[in-house]
Design an enzyme around this catalytic site. Sequence first.
Site, mmCIF file in Angstrom:
data_model
loop_
_atom_site.group_PDB
_atom_site.id
_atom_site.type_symbol
_atom_site.label_atom_id
_atom_site.label_comp_id
_atom_site.label_asym_id
_atom_site.label_seq_id
_atom_site.Cartn_x
_atom_site.Cartn_y
_atom_site.Cartn_z
ATOM 1 N N CYS A 47 -8.737 -22.384 19.986
ATOM 2 C CA CYS A 47 -9.952 -22.610 20.779
ATOM 3 C C CYS A 47 -10.076 -24.058 21.223
ATOM 4 O O CYS A 47 -10.877 -24.383 22.092
ATOM 5 C CB CYS A 47 -11.171 -22.173 19.980
ATOM 6 S SG CYS A 47 -11.050 -20.439 19.529
ATOM 7 N N ASP A 70 0.872 -1.167 0.000
ATOM 8 C CA ASP A 70 0.000 0.000 0.000
ATOM 9 C C ASP A 70 0.914 1.224 0.000
ATOM 10 O O ASP A 70 2.010 1.201 0.534
ATOM 11 C CB ASP A 70 -0.882 -0.039 1.247
ATOM 12 C CG ASP A 70 -1.960 1.039 1.187
ATOM 13 O OD1 ASP A 70 -2.037 1.755 0.165
ATOM 14 O OD2 ASP A 70 -2.700 1.169 2.169
#
Lengths: 518, 518
Positions: free
Chosen positions: B281, B89
Amino acid sequence: MKAELEVKHKDLLGRVGVLHVGGKKVETPAFVPVINPVNQVVPPEEIRRRFGCGIVITNAYILYKRFRSKAVEEGVQRLIGFDGVVMTDSGGYQVLVYGDVEASPDDIAFFQESIGSDIAVPLDKPTGLVGRREAEKTVEETLANVRRTVELVGHGGRCVWVGPVQGGLYRDLVQKCVDEYKRLGFSLYCLGSPTPLMTAYRYRELVSMIATTRQVLGTVKPLHLFGAGHPMMFALAVALGVDMFDSASYALFAKEDRYILPEGTVRLEQLSHLPCSCEVCTRFSAKELRELESGERFRNLALHNLFVCFQEVEAIKQAIWEGRMYELLERKARSHPALYEAFQYIFRDEETLQTMALHTPLSKRRGLFLFDTTSLQRPEYRRMTEWLRRWTPSCLEAAVLVSHKAVVNRRLEKLFEMLAKVVGDGCFEVFVHDTPYGLVPLSLYHVFPISQTTYPETLVKQLEDKIFREAAETLAKHGFKKIIIIETRRETYPGYSRKLAHSLQTSLSKEVVYTTSK
Amino acid sequence: MKAELEVKHKDLLGRVGVLHVGGKKVETPAFVPVINPVNQVVPPEEIRRRFGCGIVITNAYILYKRFRSKAVEEGVQRLIGFDGVVMTDSGGYQVLVYGDVEASPDDIAFFQESIGSDIAVPLDKPTGLVGRREAEKTVEETLANVRRTVELVGHGGRCVWVGPVQGGLYRDLVQKCVDEYKRLGFSLYCLGSPTPLMTAYRYRELVSMIATTRQVLGTVKPLHLFGAGHPMMFALAVALGVDMFDSASYALFAKEDRYILPEGTVRLEQLSHLPCSCEVCTRFSAKELRELESGERFRNLALHNLFVCFQEVEAIKQAIWEGRMYELLERKARSHPALYEAFQYIFRDEETLQTMALHTPLSKRRGLFLFDTTSLQRPEYRRMTEWLRRWTPSCLEAAVLVSHKAVVNRRLEKLFEMLAKVVGDGCFEVFVHDTPYGLVPLSLYHVFPISQTTYPETLVKQLEDKIFREAAETLAKHGFKKIIIIETRRETYPGYSRKLAHSLQTSLSKEVVYTTSK
């Protein structure tokens, strides 16, 4: 032995709790994997270790036929290698499939006690999808078996005995079972034979069956659902008060090369990508999974399917804890039109809605999301509109109606300055006029869930007629002498205030003043 | 260098494809993780290994300020340790946040070429959320910079240069950018500054901005969306034709102890359970995650957040491949009322709908799910109702109307036997009268997607007035001499046939016969 459910959090009719079975504890709602006693694609010990699973179910009838003496000697926990709660099914499903079993209720009852099942089921006769006459017969037979089992072993042995509710879609038969089991002192209930309904996608009848059972059972006792099938319906079942549910789908589907997703099932050859983060889907691509040798493929698919089932249960617990069970149902309902229909059906049943309203907390950890008019069925919304109807004003001189944009905290002082100018010295009541709840007195506006509700702007536009009509009714009922509508600078719905004023001028025979603070 | 998108599968305006950049390939739609060049919470090499990620983006301006000579010497790929496609960018976001940057467009352009960015962005001036005058200025400045960059480095160097579309919500400004970039020979486009819209949950304006860009750009060239934020909106963006999107949310949210889910974000202290099957998780409970030391917590949350982002992209690819992108949107729309509003908005835009109809395949791997009247906006439904309007009968003697239950294959023969008895020897056209598509000629009934559509029974009841009205119009238009409605044994909607007959008798000045085969 008796079971006890300690409820920790509630939402709709769902609850997160702890089921106490002897000295063992299981977090609920609990997904109870069905363990094939002969051949285990994922060993129970591995299921416990990977998923923290505290309860499994296996089949007492098959154990009885195949491993009778070994099971009695070792106990069922050691035999299948699982040190959590082991539930045993009586063989009722075999009755449904094969017509009958080669064991008496007495044999099965004594056997379950002697292998030390933590939770045991008397030999029942599943109703399935049959006519009235046939259903009556299955209920009579089930009740006779259950009475006999209680007589023989009672509730004082090693097992927690479960009351198997049959009767299918006939409410009075379900009632009959439940009444008898209450009398017989059961502490845990289970609902039989939903599988034929589920495989035919007849979810509407399934939820009706669950709702009926909960209604006649009350909300205190824990309820198990047999053969819950697919994770896409777990949330619906829990929302209706199911605390635990077993399923063999993870293995049955895997055997047929079917991959479970939270919103449906996909055949392996219909998968281009694997939309899952589990160990299996991280290790393999869809193509690699397809190309695995059949045994390996079976095991990996079963493991993935288990991940999805357990994940869904965690999502449900989190939703109950957050108070967002309704939002979860809204999403799940879009998994399949049949589920959508069942979802709609639940929230049209007045009895269920009233029980839900009693059991849904008054205040929640997070605000409400409303999407469309369907969302207005949720208990928090219904309860609040009920309260609003009962509210009474303390002053009848004037009612001042303003937009919700005028009552956000930082503008409140300014608002009252402005109102003093417009209304003068007399007393007045202030209402917010552009909420999905209709006209809200300012004194209630910050009460949960009104100002904690997020909704699309389109919803108020959609409800416009209803809001205008009910506003007129409310204002007329209280008998305000004067109505003042103030249009403030930022209107969410251009022209809305003016239109409301016009509507009230037409429908009320009072002084209705429309003014602007712009 | 120029980029090229090879499209493999399409649905709505979304596509699964391969983006060719030099010799490198990236599967699209692609989630492009933002890599902080200074401090990487999950190293790019690990992202590549774990997720098969083929493209990342980093900031040329920060590299220029901090590692100028090292970056030129090593090349950006080696510097950040990623051997896939590295996009840089220009620093435009820094312009938006800090007002200006200490580097000229020329510096940034030469620098990106010299560090060998695979995809590079000219220094642009993001429009953000500003008034018309200000927006014009940013577009003028962006165009000037872009022209200058093209003049300096052209499209012949090492980088694929991207045309940064600015102009925000002003369609003519977007058009101006796109026209100029087409003229300047860009092969890849990117849409700037949606972040302020997303952080304010202004999804409706965001989708409007994307739709506008796709409309003026056409559907061939690949489009990148800057700062796509949250996985709950990835599907909406892709459905509108976004092929790639970068996001730093996985790290930014993790830094603030926020846990991403496919349908929203939850603060870590608001998590009682972890509804996810990823490695993180699976290893930790919510409580354990909260209690990790801050650096560990950051890394694990970032990793989990990445799992969710990549999983969502896989779900989108699978949905496009299956032709179920609309169903995915229906579910995603229930993540947040603002997303629901955006979803509704997309499907009210006639220009977008027409382009979607052109790009949505005529036949799909799976049938359609319809839920409610909202579902009727989908291109397959609209297209089919359009075709039905153009259909012409081959015989005008009589129109025979039957239920869809009478035309399932195994009953077709019986049906014609019965019709011969009722209608006699004359010719006739048969229509199915109880479908969400309205009156369907039997000859088209098995054409996709009519008989492959699953819908709740309530939908046809809901559409009854519309179906009856349009049936009358169709029958009148063709000029059938006689209308025969046959009620068959199993009616899905009791009384429906009789009601339809009555309605047609009232609205048509023809012979309308109602008979029953029961």
